[in-house]
Write an enzyme that holds these catalytic residues in place. Structure first.
Site, mmCIF file in Angstrom:
data_model
loop_
_atom_site.group_PDB
_atom_site.id
_atom_site.type_symbol
_atom_site.label_atom_id
_atom_site.label_comp_id
_atom_site.label_asym_id
_atom_site.label_seq_id
_atom_site.Cartn_x
_atom_site.Cartn_y
_atom_site.Cartn_z
ATOM 1 N NE ARG A 72 -4.197 -1.490 2.239
ATOM 2 C CZ ARG A 72 -4.667 -2.037 3.355
ATOM 3 N NH1 ARG A 72 -4.138 -1.713 4.528
ATOM 4 N NH2 ARG A 72 -5.655 -2.903 3.313
ATOM 5 C CB CYS B 25 -11.597 -1.099 7.327
ATOM 6 S SG CYS B 25 -10.784 -2.104 8.568
ATOM 7 C CD GLN C 261 -9.918 -0.237 14.083
ATOM 8 O OE1 GLN C 261 -8.933 0.407 14.416
ATOM 9 N NE2 GLN C 261 -9.866 -1.169 13.155
ATOM 10 C CD GLU D 63 -6.420 -1.539 11.897
ATOM 11 O OE1 GLU D 63 -5.841 -2.616 11.606
ATOM 12 O OE2 GLU D 63 -7.484 -1.187 11.369
ATOM 13 C CE LYS E 109 -2.183 -2.759 8.228
ATOM 14 N NZ LYS E 109 -3.084 -3.925 8.440
ATOM 15 N NE ARG F 204 -10.616 -5.899 16.394
ATOM 16 C CZ ARG F 204 -10.371 -5.639 15.114
ATOM 17 N NH1 ARG F 204 -11.268 -5.011 14.366
ATOM 18 N NH2 ARG F 204 -9.218 -5.949 14.569
ATOM 19 C CG HIS G 269 -13.842 0.170 11.806
ATOM 20 N ND1 HIS G 269 -14.302 -0.964 12.424
ATOM 21 C CD2 HIS G 269 -12.772 -0.243 11.055
ATOM 22 C CE1 HIS G 269 -13.560 -2.006 12.072
ATOM 23 N NE2 HIS G 269 -12.634 -1.601 11.235
ATOM 24 C CG ASN H 160 -15.888 -2.998 9.635
ATOM 25 O OD1 ASN H 160 -17.031 -2.745 10.021
ATOM 26 N ND2 ASN H 160 -15.326 -4.171 9.799
#
Lengths: 327, 327, 327, 327
Positions: free
Chosen positions: C94, C133, C159, C185, C188, C218, C225, C305
């Site tokens: 990515r 996401c 999330q 995460e 990202k 989480r 999310h 998400n």
């Protein structure tokens, strides 16, 4: 299990076994420790051995087994043959004719089926089983009603996710949901209950002729199996008589036994898993909502599935083995 | 209810009523709108009137009532006496001898009990009831098995929190928990089922003599009541025959009826509330896990409690009233 | 993904690939289908091939990839080299300099980075990525505020469990709990946002110099999310101006784009995952709670998400590839 | 509160007060007792009096108050004027200039603001406040970092439903959901933290000039507030230094103080509400996930909101009042 044994008055942890891949590691390295208190320090540094009679010290008096049934059915007989006494929570061999399936407060006398077992199998060791967690929850209440003549039982379970193991139920399966199926669980309630309530008079064990139909559900609770029971008895029994029979059902004087076994609530909305699962350090059965039903009685009962229903059940059987002179 | 009526092919919202304190406000002001789509614009600006026959336009053909039973038992007769036809989800008067309690796919013929009702009460209007949400869930499956002779039924319910209304169940009560009690719910399953399955041949309604014992639980699901059913029938019925009887149970050609009424799953772990509650826009019953049980059959069934079990049930009864010429 | 493609106006499912072990099976046999509508009948009977360019028909115009990053980084270049255009949700590559990372409504112009990619890699095919996401959820709101000069951002995420895949989060981990950590995460959100908001003028892509600090949690929600955002901008911006900028942020005329991209709520307690995740068929971003904060603005935003954040994101990128002439 | 006071070494329950409508009843009759252990027998039979200085015995040394702020702001001054010392969890008057707002381990010296209070108000009694549960969770960690110069803080909270009281959050609001808003909660974190970290040197209290921006969320957990904190400090501080500062933050020798105040986890995914809320009998703060962030540090912290954050906080303040000679 380790949390129960570490402070135990009569038992001391002498060895820990696991699969070949963990052998040689310390317990701290080998274990996925996921409870809300830390690993006892001395246990954490013990070295794990393979689950093999050749690796376990000969002077170990009692082994606790909690294995997948496919592995339990392989290794448990090896240990028994090698002279070890095994108290097992694994589901294999629970219904074998010469293996005692025991809840000490319910059928402690079945332990002597070990004499038959040793005769038949030529073992120096011994194999004792505790039942499935969902069976343990309702059988003590049936035992308390036995005096009225048990005939037919329907039971619907609302079982916690911990019963399936740490990774047993995905969160995506169960949040805002219920699953009306737990593989082979219904069969366990239907058959194990007949054995636990059966009669043993020295030779063979006679199954009880109560007929049990079970329906099992998984719901989004962490711990505590709740069960709805409908019972039909030979003689009439009022809700008050049933409550009294449960309250007065005799307990046992073993370290892990909670004194009075069954807590009976008057409040119609109890027991509830989150509020009542830790009664008696998780070793009590609780019951409530006792009322007349269409063809007899109905009520609800609850037990902590990983305490009374698993680790605590095996430890309690170990205590019974000690008291009865099998260790 | 408004979400169902706003796009309805045959009905048009003509008036909205509420308590005195809301009268005179727009619906937008009066309502606590808590669903995941906005209030239809024209409905939002309608003025709410008091729940009083004098305040409702005379040309309204059909009233939908969803009131606490204490209020329903007061105001519904007033409306009926004033000539209005009322399709009601309120629990009052459901078991009254001259009030039809109807699930159109199950007992549409009971609607003509309205003739008896009008005779006896001298009403120009009429009062029709739909059953409790937990009753609606399992009665269609019993109706499908009626040909085999229903004798005894045990049913354990796992009910969603929406069944108790928006503020009915506190989060502190239900997270990581289940409550084995819902006030007076068990009685509704036991009595309403006998009326729904009963026989009406023009004079009085004969209750069905099936004996139903129910045990009700609240669990942490948002929508969808799941029920475990044990049924004993006069003639033997195999799981396959039961599944076929359910699948072929005839539907109705009414706007809110879902065609085939009962969806039967082969997968043993279905139906599940979150996965299956919206089948047929929430108007289907689903069933699964059909197997032989100790004294007959057992299976699970599911319905969306606020659609098939409440608002949708009342609208469907309204459609039946229209078809049968009562509007 | 299949649910999105099956009714798609411009795309048709021509092939399905999976691991070697599934190759040769029908999709019905190979897939674990766990959504609340059945597998489209024609897709269910398609034969699955191995994920290998030699096995996929040459006339396939576009491949959708959603693989573990370790596998994606192996097989995606093979397909691109073999001439296939790949729209990928996998996290590998990515941040590669010549791989466009695209949310069409935010940075459609980055798609032409494919010219650079083809030049450098000598590919006939092409590789386009959509972001993680949790990144997709908040970047559109930042893009809407870009006119005020983005400087510093803190974002805390709440999330849903579906973001971790079907078996990603055990129920024992998350019931009555929250986990303040999702592996890699945070990184990202911090890096992908700089690329998405960056500038591409034909040669190399310049990362945006906004500094983002992220904290990821989480929680026990199924889908959606929710994110708390704190933004510091160069020029002053009032909550009203921010709301207007979000509401007027331009949408795109692509089949999966929801028209207006960002739904802004006035109610301070919205958006909420269960109520708002399906806005625009799950393709809208929603925002609310916009207020002045200590050093700028704060607000909340939400996206579905698995729709806007995964499958829908890839399909939307496919639609952009079609429009821009890359297919 | 009663569960804490009943076994307390220094305090004895002398009176219980409630609204007029409960006065004269036994506590068993008046209370909705909803915790998982029974009412202490002697407390259950105590007679409840009205919340009125005239009804409370004069020899009561200390009153604990946990009232809605509208009632607290009315009755607390009456009691103080009548000579009672009040340790209050009610939110009224927390920011009043002459009312000490205290977490004993953080700012015990503020208690002497009572001298100012008595001077100004002419009270024989005294009024001490503990902060809001969400404030208590993160302020001790900030206090531990104070040596590095606190400048800017962003905090996002994930708060348990018990923080809103037993009926505060409906199950329909929160199952499979999160609510990014708790009325006036953000303001409490932003202002109370400045007072708690402020300086008192005998005359007036100087607020700390740290700037705090807060974003509050309700999530489906029963107990335990989890918070994500971003901190910018004057001098550089590494995650290791921050962890050490938290671990070494001094505790107090009061009965309800847990020894070491802050438990710091190395595991990046801790603390978690269900696993860590009961540390130190619910009186510890836990922290983890400490890492460099874009403009300083970020970490997570957790406290049991009804213990450390409410009842336990008031009892602890009572213990401080006793130690400091105010009783």
């Amino acid at each position: 299990m380790i949390q129960l044994l570490e402070p135990h008055p009569d038992f001391e942890i002498a060895a820990l076994t696991a699969s070949e891949s963990s052998a040689g590691k310390t317990y701290r390295q080998a274990a996925k420790w996921r409870v809300d208190s830390p690993i006892p320090a001395d246990v954490a540094e013990m070295t794990v051995t393979a689950t093999d009679p050749a690796e376990v010290p000969n002077d170990v008096d009692l082994l606790f087994s909690s294995l997948p049934s496919s592995i339990g059915s392989e290794v448990e007989p090896d240990f028994c043959e090698a002279g070890y006494v095994v108290s097992s929570n694994s589901s294999n061999a629970r219904m074998a004719e010469d293996v005692p399936l025991v809840i000490p407060e319910v059928n402690a006398d079945h332990i002597d089926l070990l004499e038959v077992q040793r005769d038949e199998r030529g073992w120096d060791g011994a194999l004792v089983k505790n039942p499935n967690c969902s069976t343990i929850t309702f059988v003590p209440t049936l035992a308390a009603l036995e005096e009225f003549g048990l005939q037919r039982v329907h039971v619907a379970t609302l079982q916690a996710v911990s019963g399936a193991g740490y990774d047993g139920v995905s969160s995506m399966e169960i949040i805002d949901n219920a699953i009306p199926y737990i593989g082979s669980e219904e069969d366990k309630l239907e058959t194990e209950s007949k054995k636990l309530l059966g009669t043993f008079e020295g030779a063979a064990l006679d199954l009880h002729d109560v007929e049990v139909g079970a329906s099992c559900n998984r719901i989004p609770t962490i711990d505590g199996h709740l069960e709805n029971v409908f019972v039909e008895t030979e003689s009439d029994v009022s809700p008050e008589e049933a409550a009294e029979a449960m309250r007065e059902y005799p307990g046992l004087d073993l370290p892990s036994s909670p004194g009075q076994l069954i807590e009976v609530f008057e409040e119609p909305d109890r027991p509830q898993p989150r509020l009542d699962r830790t009664l008696g350090d998780g070793m009590k059965i609780s019951a409530g909502g006792i009322r007349e039903s269409t063809f007899g009685l109905q009520y609800n009962c609850l037990a902590h599935n990983t305490m009374r229903g698993a680790a605590g059940a095996s430890v309690l059987n170990g205590e019974l083995l000690l008291e009865k002179g099998y260790l």
